[in-house]
Scaffold this motif. Structure first.
Motif, PDB file in Angstrom:
ATOM      1  N   TYR A  94      31.852 -46.588  84.235  1.00 59.72           N
ATOM      2  CA  TYR A  94      30.944 -45.443  84.145  1.00 59.72           C
ATOM      3  C   TYR A  94      29.958 -45.501  85.304  1.00 59.72           C
ATOM      4  O   TYR A  94      29.342 -46.544  85.570  1.00 59.72           O
ATOM      5  N   TYR A  95      29.805 -44.355  85.960  1.00 60.71           N
ATOM      6  CA  TYR A  95      28.931 -44.225  87.114  1.00 60.71           C
ATOM      7  C   TYR A  95      27.856 -43.180  86.835  1.00 60.71           C
ATOM      8  O   TYR A  95      28.147 -42.128  86.259  1.00 60.71           O
ATOM      9  N   CYS A  96      26.644 -43.459  87.282  1.00 58.84           N
ATOM     10  CA  CYS A  96      25.659 -42.388  87.303  1.00 58.84           C
ATOM     11  C   CYS A  96      25.521 -41.879  88.728  1.00 58.84           C
ATOM     12  O   CYS A  96      25.821 -42.597  89.696  1.00 58.84           O
ATOM     13  N   ALA A  97      25.088 -40.647  88.835  1.00 63.73           N
ATOM     14  CA  ALA A  97      25.004 -39.991  90.131  1.00 63.73           C
ATOM     15  C   ALA A  97      23.851 -39.006  90.125  1.00 63.73           C
ATOM     16  O   ALA A  97      23.437 -38.521  89.070  1.00 63.73           O
ATOM     17  N   ALA A  98      23.348 -38.717  91.314  1.00 66.20           N
ATOM     18  CA  ALA A  98      22.211 -37.816  91.470  1.00 66.20           C
ATOM     19  C   ALA A  98      22.528 -36.739  92.493  1.00 66.20           C
ATOM     20  O   ALA A  98      23.188 -37.020  93.509  1.00 66.20           O
ATOM     21  N   LYS A  99      22.041 -35.546  92.215  1.00 69.37           N
ATOM     22  CA  LYS A  99      22.163 -34.467  93.185  1.00 69.37           C
ATOM     23  C   LYS A  99      20.934 -33.593  93.092  1.00 69.37           C
ATOM     24  O   LYS A  99      20.309 -33.458  92.039  1.00 69.37           O
ATOM     25  N   THR A 100      20.599 -32.994  94.209  1.00 72.64           N
ATOM     26  CA  THR A 100      19.475 -32.073  94.211  1.00 72.64           C
ATOM     27  C   THR A 100      19.909 -30.732  93.616  1.00 72.64           C
ATOM     28  O   THR A 100      21.087 -30.428  93.488  1.00 72.64           O
ATOM     29  N   LEU A 101      18.931 -29.987  93.246  1.00 71.75           N
ATOM     30  CA  LEU A 101      19.140 -28.653  92.669  1.00 71.75           C
ATOM     31  C   LEU A 101      19.909 -28.745  91.352  1.00 71.75           C
ATOM     32  O   LEU A 101      19.704 -29.623  90.562  1.00 71.75           O
ATOM     33  N   ARG A 102      20.798 -27.829  91.131  1.00 70.35           N
ATOM     34  CA  ARG A 102      21.411 -27.668  89.828  1.00 70.35           C
ATOM     35  C   ARG A 102      22.469 -28.722  89.546  1.00 70.35           C
ATOM     36  O   ARG A 102      23.129 -29.225  90.447  1.00 70.35           O
ATOM     37  N   TRP A 103      22.679 -29.014  88.273  1.00 69.93           N
ATOM     38  CA  TRP A 103      23.699 -29.973  87.876  1.00 69.93           C
ATOM     39  C   TRP A 103      25.082 -29.436  88.259  1.00 69.93           C
ATOM     40  O   TRP A 103      25.282 -28.255  88.501  1.00 69.93           O
ATOM     41  N   SER A 104      26.060 -30.339  88.241  1.00 74.79           N
ATOM     42  CA  SER A 104      27.435 -29.957  88.520  1.00 74.79           C
ATOM     43  C   SER A 104      28.389 -30.906  87.801  1.00 74.79           C
ATOM     44  O   SER A 104      28.034 -32.046  87.525  1.00 74.79           O
ATOM     45  N   SER A 105      29.566 -30.437  87.525  1.00 70.23           N
ATOM     46  CA  SER A 105      30.609 -31.295  86.967  1.00 70.23           C
ATOM     47  C   SER A 105      31.566 -31.796  88.051  1.00 70.23           C
ATOM     48  O   SER A 105      32.520 -32.508  87.744  1.00 70.23           O
ATOM     49  N   TYR A 106      31.293 -31.452  89.306  1.00 71.36           N
ATOM     50  CA  TYR A 106      32.142 -31.865  90.415  1.00 71.36           C
ATOM     51  C   TYR A 106      31.550 -33.080  91.099  1.00 71.36           C
ATOM     52  O   TYR A 106      30.444 -33.032  91.645  1.00 71.36           O
ATOM     53  N   ASP A 107      32.287 -34.163  91.117  1.00 70.72           N
ATOM     54  CA  ASP A 107      31.724 -35.402  91.656  1.00 70.72           C
ATOM     55  C   ASP A 107      31.382 -35.275  93.138  1.00 70.72           C
ATOM     56  O   ASP A 107      30.423 -35.899  93.602  1.00 70.72           O
ATOM     57  N   TYR A 108      32.121 -34.482  93.885  1.00 72.17           N
ATOM     58  CA  TYR A 108      31.871 -34.391  95.329  1.00 72.17           C
ATOM     59  C   TYR A 108      30.538 -33.722  95.655  1.00 72.17           C
ATOM     60  O   TYR A 108      30.079 -33.776  96.799  1.00 72.17           O
ATOM     61  N   GLU A 109      29.939 -33.079  94.670  1.00 73.22           N
ATOM     62  CA  GLU A 109      28.646 -32.433  94.921  1.00 73.22           C
ATOM     63  C   GLU A 109      27.469 -33.391  94.747  1.00 73.22           C
ATOM     64  O   GLU A 109      26.353 -33.053  95.076  1.00 73.22           O
ATOM     65  N   TYR A 110      27.735 -34.573  94.223  1.00 76.44           N
ATOM     66  CA  TYR A 110      26.656 -35.528  94.008  1.00 76.44           C
ATOM     67  C   TYR A 110      26.433 -36.361  95.260  1.00 76.44           C
ATOM     68  O   TYR A 110      27.372 -36.800  95.921  1.00 76.44           O
TER      69      TYR A 110
END
Length: 123
Positions: A94-110
């Motif tokens: 299990y990995y946690c990830a962070a991205k700016t702005l809105r959440w996403s279900s696409y890993d490449y956006e993190y």
């Protein structure tokens, strides 16, 4: 720059529970939507859950809906994944990830990723 460190993985019997934590270092934690993903051997990484920067909104994969709960404590720069009624098919890193702005279900956006924590569910 954000560093993420997961903890809380382990071995549990089917039907049991685990709580994963992801501690973030760096500034402006509240800028980031946070997600949890998992990857089982031989499988692609898949979306598990995500939470908005404020914690007001949460999103789940159908496979975990009703069993897992994502939450965050912005005062502690930490996001959690409470996992109940675990099944052998939940076994994965299990990995946690962070991205700016809105959440996403696409890993490449993190933008930022932790190193992962192993969860093993025995039958």
């Amino acid at each position: 720059q954000v560093q993420l460190v997961e903890s809380g993985g382990g071995l549990v019997q089917a039907g049991g529970s685990l709580r994963l934590s992801c501690a973030a270092s760096g500034r402006f934690f509240t800028k980031y939507a946070m997600g949890w993903f998992r990857q089982a051997p031989g499988n692609e990484r898949e979306f598990v859950a995500a939470i908005s920067w404020s914690g007001d909104s949460a999103y789940y994969a159908d496979s975990v809906k009703g069993r897992f709960t994502i939450s965050r404590d912005n005062a502690k720069n930490t996001v959690y994944l409470q996992m109940n009624s675990l099944k052998p098919e939940d076994t994965a890193v299990y990995y946690c990830a962070a991205k700016t702005l809105r959440w996403s279900s696409y890993d490449y956006e993190y933008e930022y990723w932790g190193q992962g924590t192993q969860v093993t569910v025995s039958s």
